[in-house]
Design an enzyme around this catalytic site. Structure first.
Site, PDB file in Angstrom:
ATOM      1  N   TYR A 184       0.819  -1.219   0.000  1.00 51.26           N
ATOM      2  CA  TYR A 184       0.000   0.000   0.000  1.00 51.26           C
ATOM      3  C   TYR A 184       0.855   1.272   0.000  1.00 51.26           C
ATOM      4  O   TYR A 184       0.563   2.227   0.708  1.00 51.26           O
ATOM      5  CB  TYR A 184      -0.957   0.000   1.213  1.00 51.26           C
ATOM      6  CG  TYR A 184      -2.178  -0.866   0.951  1.00 51.26           C
ATOM      7  CD1 TYR A 184      -3.286  -0.350   0.290  1.00 51.26           C
ATOM      8  CD2 TYR A 184      -2.196  -2.203   1.326  1.00 51.26           C
ATOM      9  CE1 TYR A 184      -4.395  -1.142   0.017  1.00 51.26           C
ATOM     10  CE2 TYR A 184      -3.291  -3.016   1.055  1.00 51.26           C
ATOM     11  CZ  TYR A 184      -4.388  -2.473   0.409  1.00 51.26           C
ATOM     12  OH  TYR A 184      -5.481  -3.261   0.129  1.00 51.26           O
ATOM     13  N   TYR A 197     -14.273  -4.181   3.319  1.00 50.67           N
ATOM     14  CA  TYR A 197     -12.907  -4.619   3.007  1.00 50.67           C
ATOM     15  C   TYR A 197     -12.669  -5.945   3.711  1.00 50.67           C
ATOM     16  O   TYR A 197     -12.772  -6.027   4.933  1.00 50.67           O
ATOM     17  CB  TYR A 197     -11.858  -3.586   3.459  1.00 50.67           C
ATOM     18  CG  TYR A 197     -10.456  -4.082   3.200  1.00 50.67           C
ATOM     19  CD1 TYR A 197      -9.910  -4.031   1.921  1.00 50.67           C
ATOM     20  CD2 TYR A 197      -9.695  -4.638   4.211  1.00 50.67           C
ATOM     21  CE1 TYR A 197      -8.635  -4.526   1.665  1.00 50.67           C
ATOM     22  CE2 TYR A 197      -8.416  -5.136   3.967  1.00 50.67           C
ATOM     23  CZ  TYR A 197      -7.900  -5.076   2.691  1.00 50.67           C
ATOM     24  OH  TYR A 197      -6.648  -5.574   2.443  1.00 50.67           O
ATOM     25  N   ASP A 256     -16.814 -11.119   9.673  1.00 56.76           N
ATOM     26  CA  ASP A 256     -15.369 -10.892   9.516  1.00 56.76           C
ATOM     27  C   ASP A 256     -14.905 -10.044  10.703  1.00 56.76           C
ATOM     28  O   ASP A 256     -15.024  -8.823  10.692  1.00 56.76           O
ATOM     29  CB  ASP A 256     -15.105 -10.187   8.180  1.00 56.76           C
ATOM     30  CG  ASP A 256     -13.631  -9.859   7.992  1.00 56.76           C
ATOM     31  OD1 ASP A 256     -12.843 -10.078   8.939  1.00 56.76           O
ATOM     32  OD2 ASP A 256     -13.269  -9.355   6.908  1.00 56.76           O
ATOM     33  N   LYS A 313      -5.204 -10.635  12.770  1.00 52.07           N
ATOM     34  CA  LYS A 313      -4.676  -9.436  13.435  1.00 52.07           C
ATOM     35  C   LYS A 313      -4.371  -9.653  14.918  1.00 52.07           C
ATOM     36  O   LYS A 313      -3.341 -10.215  15.254  1.00 52.07           O
ATOM     37  CB  LYS A 313      -5.623  -8.258  13.231  1.00 52.07           C
ATOM     38  CG  LYS A 313      -5.701  -7.835  11.755  1.00 52.07           C
ATOM     39  CD  LYS A 313      -6.232  -6.458  11.566  1.00 52.07           C
ATOM     40  CE  LYS A 313      -6.381  -6.059  10.121  1.00 52.07           C
ATOM     41  NZ  LYS A 313      -5.219  -5.461   9.500  1.00 52.07           N
TER      42      LYS A 313
END
Ligand code: PLP
Length: 428
Positions: A15, A142, A238, A267
Site C-alpha cells: 500500500y 474490506y 469478519d 490481526k
C-alpha cells in the site's frame, strides 16, 4: 548505508506508492506502546501497527512463550498431525467466540481467514446438493487482498486493476443512520430476485475498517441476520479487525442477539506478534463436509497452517486479553474516547466524531470530498509523525486504535495532537 537506504534498493512495500513516498523509517525496537527508530526517535503506535497489536510491542510474556515453543516444536504438517498449542487454542477460542461456533480452521492472515469462510460457505451448499453460489456484502466493505477476499470487498481504488477478474457479488448499502430501511429493503429485494441462490452474507460487524471506520448499529445487523436466517443464507462475521476486544467486547458479535454461522479472525489473535488466521464455523457447516465421498473434503490448506509458534503466541495473548487489567484498560480507553468526543463535538473541522470501544474516528472536513485519496492524507500523516505519533489516516478519515496498554497520559498526547490540528495546520 543505513537500513532505510538499503531498503530502498531491494524492498517493495505494501500500500505504498514508492515514487511519491519518502524513505521508510527504520524501526529498531518496540516496547509497550512505543516504536524506536534508528536515529533514536520514539513514536506512539496509535494505530497498533495496522490494527494488530493488543498488549504493546515486545511483550515479555508472549516473547517467553514463543521462545519456549520454538525450542520444543517449531512446526509440523497439519494434515494427519496435530499438537497441543493448536488444540489448546481452539478450545480457548471457542470459550469466547459467539455461541454455535464449534470448529476452528487455521490459516495465516486475515485475507485467508475470509477466503476460507467464503469457500466453506460455497462448498457447504454444494456438498448438500443445493445450488447456491451468490454472496452478499456491504458497499465499502474490506475483507482482504486475495482474489476471493477482494471479490467480496467493495469495488474501489484497491480493486480497480483486477475488476474484470473478480467474481460478481451483490453489494447492499451500509446501514447509516436513518438509512436502515433502505438496507433492509435492498437485502429483501436481492433475496427475492435471486430466488434461493444466495449462499452467504459476509460483513464486518459494527465497524467497516479500511472502508473508512464506518460504524453502524448492532440492532440493524440483527435484523439483516434474521432475514438471512429466514431465507437459509449463511452469515459470515469478519472479525479480523474487530476481534479480541477492539469494540469493547471480545468480539463485536457479542453486541448481537443473533449469532453468525462463521467468524473470521486474525490481526489481534497473536497480540500482534505473528502472522496467523482462523475461521470458525458451526457444527452444521462442519458436518456437511463429513462423507465417505472424498470429493466433499475441504481442499484448502496452507503450509504454515496452525503453526505451533503462532499458536503459542496466540495462547499467551489470550491469557493477557482475559486478565482483569486488560478488561479495565479496554473500558478506560473507551471512556476516554467518549470524553474526547464530548469535548470536541462542536469543532467544525471534525465531522462525524464516533467511537466503538477502543476505536475512535472522525473525518477532517475540508472543501474536498471525503475519500481514501484525499489530499490531506499525507499532510496529516506527516503532522502526527513529527509529533512522535503514528496515525495513518484513511484519506481524510482520522482514527485512533491504540494497543490496550496505552496510558492516560499517552492517550492525552494523541488527543492533544489531534486537537491542535485546526490551528497548527491552518485548517480553520
Ligand atoms: C475486516 C478485515 N478483514 C480482512 C482483512 C485482511 O487481513 P490481512 O491484511 O491480514 O490479510 C483486514 C485487514 O485490514 C480487515 O480489516
Amino acid at each position: 548505508m543505513d537500513i532505510s537506504s538499503r531498503d530502498q534498493q531491494v524492498i517493495w512495500h505494501p500500500y505504498t506508492q514508492a515514487q511519491l513516498s519518502g524513505a521508510p523509517i527504520a524501526i529498531v525496537k518496540g516496547q509497550g506502546v512505543y516504536l524506536f527508530d534508528q536515529t533514536g526517535n520514539k513514536y506512539i503506535d496509535a494505530v497498533s501497527s495496522w490494527w494488530v497489536n493488543l498488549h504493546g510491542h515486545s511483550h515479555p510474556d508472549i516473547a517467553r512463550r514463543v521462545f519456549e515453543q520454538l525450542q520444543t516444536l517449531e512446526h509440523v504438517i497439519f494434515a494427519g498431525f496435530t499438537h497441543q498449542p493448536a488444540v489448546d487454542l481452539a478450545e480457548r477460542l471457542l470459550t469466547i467466540l459467539p455461541s454455535r461456533q464449534s470448529r476452528i480452521f487455521y490459516s495465516d492472515n486475515g485475507s485467508t481467514a475470509t477466503e476460507v469462510a467464503v469457500k466453506m460457505a460455497l462448498q457447504y451448499w454444494r456438498n448438500k446438493g443445493i445450488r447456491k453460489n451468490k454472496i452478499i456484502a456491504f458497499e465499502h466493505a474490506y475483507h482482504g487482498d486475495t482474489f476471493g477476499a477482494m471479490s467480496v470487498s467493495a469495488r474501489s481504488g484497491f480493486t480497480d486493476a483486477f475488476a474484470d477478474l473478480l467474481f460478481d457479488v451483490i453489494h447492499i448499502p451500509l446501514p447509516g443512520r436513518g438509512e436502515e430501511a433502505q438496507t433492509v429493503n435492498e437485502l429483501q429485494r436481492h433475496i427475492s430476485e435471486n430466488q434461493d441462490t444466495i449462499a452467504a452474507l459476509i460483513f464486518e460487524p459494527l465497524i467497516l475498517g479500511a472502508g473508512g471506520m464506518l460504524m453502524y448499529e448492532a440492532k440493524i445487523l440483527d435484523q439483516l441476520m434474521g432475514i438471512c436466517s429466514e431465507n437459509s443464507i449463511l452469515t459470515i462475521a469478519d472479525e479480523v479487525m474487530t476481534g479480541f476486544g477492539r469494540t469493547g467486547k471480545n468480539f463485536a458479535c457479542g453486541y448481537l442477539a443473533r449469532q453468525p454461522d462463521m467468524v473470521c479472525m486474525s490481526k489481534g489473535i497473536t497480540g500482534g506478534t505473528m502472522a496467523f488466521g482462523a475461521t470458525s464455523c458451526t457444527d452444521e457447516i462442519y458436518s456437511a463436509f463429513l462423507s465417505d465421498d472424498r470429493s466433499k473434503t475441504f481442499f484448502h490448506g496452507h503450509s504454515y497452517t496452525a503453526n505451533p509458534v503462532a499458536c503459542a503466541a496466540a495462547l499467551a495473548s489470550f491469557d493477557l486479553l482475559v486478565a482483569d487489567e486488560c478488561r479495565q484498560n479496554i473500558s478506560r480507553i473507551s471512556a476516554r474516547h467518549k470524553e474526547f468526543i464530548t469535548r470536541n463535538h462542536e469543532i467544525k473541522l471534525f465531522r462525524n466524531l464516533r467511537c466503538t470501544g477502543t476505536i475512535l474516528a472522525m473525518e477532517v472536513e475540508t472543501d474536498e470530498k471525503s475519500s481514501y485519496f484525499h489530499s490531506l492524507s499525507t499532510r496529516l500523516y506527516a503532522f502526527f509523525l513529527n509529533k512522535g505519533i503514528i496515525l495513518r489516516p484513511l484519506g481524510n478519515t482520522l482514527y485512533v486504535m491504540p494497543p490496550y496498554c496505552i496510558t492516560n497520559e499517552e492517550l492525552g498526547l494523541v488527543y492533544s495532537a489531534i486537537e491542535s490540528l485546526p490551528e497548527e495546520l491552518h485548517l480553520v
